[in-house]
Design a protein around this motif. Sequence first.
Motif, PDB file in Angstrom:
ATOM      1  N   GLU A   1       0.831  -1.206   0.000  1.00 57.12           N
ATOM      2  CA  GLU A   1       0.000   0.000   0.000  1.00 57.12           C
ATOM      3  C   GLU A   1       0.864   1.253   0.000  1.00 57.12           C
ATOM      4  O   GLU A   1       0.551   2.239  -0.689  1.00 57.12           O
ATOM      5  N   LEU A   2       1.959   1.221   0.750  1.00 57.07           N
ATOM      6  CA  LEU A   2       2.890   2.347   0.727  1.00 57.07           C
ATOM      7  C   LEU A   2       3.492   2.514  -0.662  1.00 57.07           C
ATOM      8  O   LEU A   2       3.642   3.645  -1.157  1.00 57.07           O
TER       9      LEU A   2
ATOM     10  N   ALA B   1       1.024   4.283  -2.869  1.00 56.04           N
ATOM     11  CA  ALA B   1       0.961   5.720  -2.566  1.00 56.04           C
ATOM     12  C   ALA B   1       2.214   6.431  -3.064  1.00 56.04           C
ATOM     13  O   ALA B   1       2.140   7.550  -3.600  1.00 56.04           O
TER      14      ALA B   1
ATOM     15  N   ILE C   1      -0.086   8.599   5.076  1.00 59.42           N
ATOM     16  CA  ILE C   1      -0.074   7.133   5.114  1.00 59.42           C
ATOM     17  C   ILE C   1       0.268   6.638   6.515  1.00 59.42           C
ATOM     18  O   ILE C   1      -0.350   5.675   7.028  1.00 59.42           O
TER      19      ILE C   1
ATOM     20  N   MET D   1      -7.934   2.628   2.623  1.00 57.95           N
ATOM     21  CA  MET D   1      -6.696   2.975   1.925  1.00 57.95           C
ATOM     22  C   MET D   1      -6.965   3.361   0.466  1.00 57.95           C
ATOM     23  O   MET D   1      -6.298   4.258  -0.070  1.00 57.95           O
TER      24      MET D   1
END
Length: 299
Positions: free
Chosen positions: A76-77, A80, A98, A188
């Motif tokens: 997920e990071l 982003a 985040i 998210m």
Amino acid sequence: MVSRRAVSTSERAATTDAAASVQTLAVLLQAGAVPLVAWRHLADTGDPHAIAVIERVDEGTPIVAAIEAEKGVWAELAAAWEIATIVGAPLAEVLRMIAETLRDAASAADDVRIALAEPAGTARLLLWMPLAGLLLGFALGFDSVGVITRNPLGLACAVCGLLLVLAARAWTGRLLRKAAPAPGTPGMRAELVAVALAGGASIDRALQLVSQTAAPGEGEGRVRAVLDLSRAAGVPAVELLRASAAEDRHSARVQGRLRAARLSTQLLLPLGVCTLPAFLLLGVAPLLLSVLAATPLPS
């Protein structure tokens, strides 16, 4: 069941650690460090994920792919990071967002884990009750082993009791897994779309970028509903998306606590259907058969 609990605890710890690491990266970037140097500074502190990322980068892997290879919340990071880089959004600000999202998600998961701890512990304890009944017979001096090995009825009771114990473990494990928090970070997807929009991308472009960089998720329909509301009301979508993401995390926390409350009642089913009969078959039946075998028949 135990391994599932260990995995859930490990995932929660990974989310908490990731939030701290991402926050550190955000501070380093805001202080003027370029991204790769920020990762190297984080690796110098002994962060295992940063060390792994730097090792991959040194081998020629692009930084986004190196982050994504850590899997879990790091994927997920990576999404982003890639979106912020493409649209030109401030990376330090994105990472702060985040980190806050991950901390909030970890806090919600902690609430659910604490709520689940009591019913889960009780269930694991009760699963040992049938075997405790068998040991009680040994402690009282009854020849339970002899009854089970020499008496066909005793053997049948033991087999049925063990099968019921296995069924209770499987049933209880299934209930615990069903009550556990779902993988991933609630909200998210909305946060990623907000990142793209904050960087100046159009709505269609933002949705396309998120679809390309993030795994498909249940939040896609909710994101589109928020964007439709933004268009209809004529208000900026970024704040609506972030409010929606916060609401998703709050909802995940509430639903998790409700699942934990229902679990206490649901665990009574395997207890009554499997565990108690297994206790009778493994603990009580051998004692009765042993007493009957030792009682002389009337002449």
